[in-house]
Write an enzyme that holds these catalytic residues in place. Structure first.
Site, PDB file in Angstrom:
ATOM      1  N   HIS A 109       0.835  -1.202   0.000  1.00 23.50           N
ATOM      2  CA  HIS A 109       0.000   0.000   0.000  1.00 23.50           C
ATOM      3  C   HIS A 109       0.874   1.258   0.000  1.00 23.50           C
ATOM      4  O   HIS A 109       0.406   2.337  -0.287  1.00 23.50           O
ATOM      5  CB  HIS A 109      -0.912   0.024   1.213  1.00 23.50           C
ATOM      6  CG  HIS A 109      -1.875  -1.119   1.238  1.00 23.50           C
ATOM      7  ND1 HIS A 109      -2.748  -1.370   0.211  1.00 23.50           N
ATOM      8  CD2 HIS A 109      -2.083  -2.087   2.147  1.00 23.50           C
ATOM      9  CE1 HIS A 109      -3.470  -2.439   0.497  1.00 23.50           C
ATOM     10  NE2 HIS A 109      -3.084  -2.902   1.666  1.00 23.50           N
ATOM     11  N   ARG A 152      -6.314   5.645  -0.516  1.00 19.82           N
ATOM     12  CA  ARG A 152      -6.372   5.021   0.807  1.00 19.82           C
ATOM     13  C   ARG A 152      -5.264   5.555   1.718  1.00 19.82           C
ATOM     14  O   ARG A 152      -5.402   5.537   2.928  1.00 19.82           O
ATOM     15  CB  ARG A 152      -6.319   3.500   0.671  1.00 19.82           C
ATOM     16  CG  ARG A 152      -7.582   2.970  -0.029  1.00 19.82           C
ATOM     17  CD  ARG A 152      -7.729   1.473   0.115  1.00 19.82           C
ATOM     18  NE  ARG A 152      -6.784   0.751  -0.710  1.00 19.82           N
ATOM     19  CZ  ARG A 152      -6.765  -0.570  -0.831  1.00 19.82           C
ATOM     20  NH1 ARG A 152      -7.625  -1.323  -0.161  1.00 19.82           N
ATOM     21  NH2 ARG A 152      -5.892  -1.159  -1.613  1.00 19.82           N
ATOM     22  N   ASP A 202     -13.895  -6.897  -5.699  1.00 21.16           N
ATOM     23  CA  ASP A 202     -13.435  -6.741  -4.326  1.00 21.16           C
ATOM     24  C   ASP A 202     -13.957  -5.405  -3.807  1.00 21.16           C
ATOM     25  O   ASP A 202     -13.553  -4.347  -4.286  1.00 21.16           O
ATOM     26  CB  ASP A 202     -11.903  -6.762  -4.272  1.00 21.16           C
ATOM     27  CG  ASP A 202     -11.384  -6.798  -2.848  1.00 21.16           C
ATOM     28  OD1 ASP A 202     -12.167  -6.484  -1.916  1.00 21.16           O
ATOM     29  OD2 ASP A 202     -10.213  -7.137  -2.648  1.00 21.16           O
ATOM     30  N   GLU A 258     -17.077  -9.630  -3.224  1.00 20.25           N
ATOM     31  CA  GLU A 258     -16.260  -9.871  -2.024  1.00 20.25           C
ATOM     32  C   GLU A 258     -16.304  -8.718  -1.035  1.00 20.25           C
ATOM     33  O   GLU A 258     -16.227  -7.555  -1.419  1.00 20.25           O
ATOM     34  CB  GLU A 258     -14.810 -10.101  -2.488  1.00 20.25           C
ATOM     35  CG  GLU A 258     -13.784 -10.162  -1.377  1.00 20.25           C
ATOM     36  CD  GLU A 258     -12.408 -10.561  -1.925  1.00 20.25           C
ATOM     37  OE1 GLU A 258     -12.338 -11.402  -2.854  1.00 20.25           O
ATOM     38  OE2 GLU A 258     -11.400 -10.022  -1.436  1.00 20.25           O
ATOM     39  N   GLU A 273     -11.579 -11.415   4.803  1.00 19.20           N
ATOM     40  CA  GLU A 273     -10.212 -10.888   4.753  1.00 19.20           C
ATOM     41  C   GLU A 273      -9.839 -10.167   6.055  1.00 19.20           C
ATOM     42  O   GLU A 273      -8.702 -10.271   6.512  1.00 19.20           O
ATOM     43  CB  GLU A 273     -10.103  -9.941   3.561  1.00 19.20           C
ATOM     44  CG  GLU A 273      -8.758  -9.303   3.363  1.00 19.20           C
ATOM     45  CD  GLU A 273      -8.752  -8.434   2.106  1.00 19.20           C
ATOM     46  OE1 GLU A 273      -9.417  -8.810   1.125  1.00 19.20           O
ATOM     47  OE2 GLU A 273      -8.087  -7.383   2.118  1.00 19.20           O
ATOM     48  N   ASP A 306      -6.840 -14.077   5.987  1.00 14.49           N
ATOM     49  CA  ASP A 306      -5.436 -13.749   5.735  1.00 14.49           C
ATOM     50  C   ASP A 306      -4.634 -14.421   6.857  1.00 14.49           C
ATOM     51  O   ASP A 306      -4.855 -14.127   8.035  1.00 14.49           O
ATOM     52  CB  ASP A 306      -5.228 -12.237   5.766  1.00 14.49           C
ATOM     53  CG  ASP A 306      -3.800 -11.861   5.367  1.00 14.49           C
ATOM     54  OD1 ASP A 306      -3.644 -11.110   4.388  1.00 14.49           O
ATOM     55  OD2 ASP A 306      -2.850 -12.334   6.036  1.00 14.49           O
ATOM     56  N   HIS A 325      -6.639 -14.828   1.608  1.00 13.66           N
ATOM     57  CA  HIS A 325      -6.247 -13.542   1.040  1.00 13.66           C
ATOM     58  C   HIS A 325      -4.728 -13.534   0.842  1.00 13.66           C
ATOM     59  O   HIS A 325      -3.972 -13.710   1.807  1.00 13.66           O
ATOM     60  CB  HIS A 325      -6.652 -12.431   2.017  1.00 13.66           C
ATOM     61  CG  HIS A 325      -6.140 -11.074   1.664  1.00 13.66           C
ATOM     62  ND1 HIS A 325      -5.251 -10.376   2.461  1.00 13.66           N
ATOM     63  CD2 HIS A 325      -6.388 -10.276   0.599  1.00 13.66           C
ATOM     64  CE1 HIS A 325      -4.988  -9.205   1.901  1.00 13.66           C
ATOM     65  NE2 HIS A 325      -5.655  -9.119   0.767  1.00 13.66           N
ATOM     66  N   GLU A 361      -5.301 -16.908  -4.224  1.00 12.23           N
ATOM     67  CA  GLU A 361      -5.196 -15.534  -4.729  1.00 12.23           C
ATOM     68  C   GLU A 361      -3.747 -15.107  -4.953  1.00 12.23           C
ATOM     69  O   GLU A 361      -2.865 -15.420  -4.156  1.00 12.23           O
ATOM     70  CB  GLU A 361      -5.839 -14.568  -3.715  1.00 12.23           C
ATOM     71  CG  GLU A 361      -5.720 -13.093  -4.137  1.00 12.23           C
ATOM     72  CD  GLU A 361      -6.408 -12.126  -3.181  1.00 12.23           C
ATOM     73  OE1 GLU A 361      -6.521 -12.428  -1.980  1.00 12.23           O
ATOM     74  OE2 GLU A 361      -6.804 -11.043  -3.657  1.00 12.23           O
TER      75      GLU A 361
END
Ligand SMILES: [Mg+2]
Length: 397
Positions: free
Chosen positions: A24, A50, A216, A242, A270, A293, A320, A340
């Site tokens: 991120h 974000r 998602d 999702e 997730e 996750d 995840h 994934e």
């Protein structure tokens, strides 16, 4: 399981500064930094990215556990300085000095001792990172890959779908499906909904009728919006929708699943944690696929319990992301037939390792497939060039 005779002599927690596994925290033109619908999209000043609301404030953490003979295992999660501080000042006492094999006992003591302030979130990230480090260490001491210690392979090759902005490119790269991050949420009204559907139509035209497409929604929707998006997407043959809602809103997940019929799958998990959270998603909400996750739900020890509950409900466990930590689990489970891969390249056009550049020698899928290797533990090494800040025992960090 044969005893190694080894005890844990030390635990070390580090905060990763400057990126690391935290995809991120990327350059401005990275797809993951662009507009994606989130719970904060209702506030205009936090809608565009974000990072604007602080998704990157908690850096990745690395935990190392060392045995008597100097062998070291490591695990990765997020949670930054608060998680690393808890590891060194609370959770460490249940690990240091204990026999390496006693992972279940250590997990239970870490969990019970932190229930009064923990249960999910940062504390569970910290427990997960320790748990992954313990499995890695045990495998290295026993000279076995983790998958062999938890039951062995049920299939030789893993098959991946890709999450990213370009399912059409994912198809060319050999993936079995592509999951799009939803761009517009309820605050963008009917115009935003129309744009989402337009994007879905364009992508369906590009990839053809047989390629899997999914949404998602990253906890961004409310029930009326989710139903509209679901109904329109089902017409376009979307495979699932999702994580539509706040993870605490089990009632909306339940109602969406009831309204979905057999046209499209409803998935989530997730940002859920422990067997208790997933029991609600399975028993109460009846979601089709759970997506824990392994670095957040409680580590591998807890993921196995979560997965067993899902199996008893006839549901799939498609973890995840999380690279090798997921691979070793997925290759041992009948109800995890695919998994994934998060496309972390800025334009969604290249396959990079999931923890690049924090982890060296990470395996990546070729033609959408990957065979889990027989290297002991999780089979990867830490890249020591990364900026790892050691967190000390004591009041300050
Ligand atoms: Mg997701």
């Amino acid at each position: 399981m044969t005893k190694t005779g080894q005890k844990i002599t030390a635990i070390r927690a580090y905060v990763v500064e400057g990126g690391g596994a935290d995809y991120h925290d990327q350059s401005e033109d990275h797809w993951i930094v662009g507009q994606i619908a989130t719970p904060m999209s209702i506030y205009p000043e936090y809608k565009a990215t974000r990072t604007s609301f602080g998704i990157n404030v908690l850096n990745s953490i690395v935990v190392e556990v060392e045995a008597d003979n100097g062998v070291v295992g490591f695990g990765i999660s997020t949670g930054g300085y608060p998680a690393a501080w808890l590891i060194m000042n609370h959770l460490d006492r249940f690990v240091v000095g204990k026999p390496v094999e006693n992972i279940e006992l250590m997990w239970d003591q870490m969990y019970r001792s932190s229930i009064y302030y923990g249960r999910k979130g940062i504390v569970m990230n910290a427990i997960s990172a320790i748990d992954l480090a313990l499995w890695d260490l045990l495998g290295r001491l026993r000279q076995e890959p983790v998958y062999a210690m938890i039951g062995g392979k049920v299939r030789e090759e893993l098959q991946f779908y890709a999450t990213g902005p370009r399912p059409d490119l994912a198809k060319e790269m050999g993936f079995i499906g592509g999951k799009l991050p939803l761009v517009y949420g309820p605050a963008d009204g009917d115009i935003g909904l129309k744009k989402n559907i337009q994007q879905a139509e364009e992508m369906r035209n590009r990839v053809g009728s047989d390629f899997w497409l999914m949404w998602d929604c990253w906890m961004s929707l409310d029930l009326p919006y989710a139903q509209k998006l679901m109904d329109e997407s089902a017409k376009l043959g979307f495979k699932w929708i999702e994580e539509c809602f706040n993870p605490d809103d089990y009632w909306s997940y339940r109602d969406l699943k009831k309204r979905a019929g057999n046209n499209i799958m409803v998935t989530s998990g997730e940002h859920e944690a422990t067997r208790y959270g997933f029991r609600l998603l399975l028993e109460y909400c009846d979601v089709d696929i759970i997506q824990p996750d392994v670095g957040w739900c409680g580590g591998l020890t807890e993921l196995m319990k979560i997965g067993n509950i899902a199996e008893s409900y006839g549901k799939l466990v498609i973890p995840h992301g999380s690279g090798v930590y997921s691979h070793h689990y997925v290759t041992t489970k009948v109800n995890s037939p695919f998994t994934e891969y998060i496309i972390t390249s800025p334009k969604g056009d290249k396959i990079l390792p999931q923890y690049y550049p924090l982890v060296a020698n990470e395996p990546i899928p070729k033609n959408g497939k990957l065979k889990v290797e027989d290297t002991p533990g999780f089979g990867v090494e830490l890249n020591r060039d990364k900026h790892l800040i050691p967190i000390n025992k004591g009041k300050s960090v």
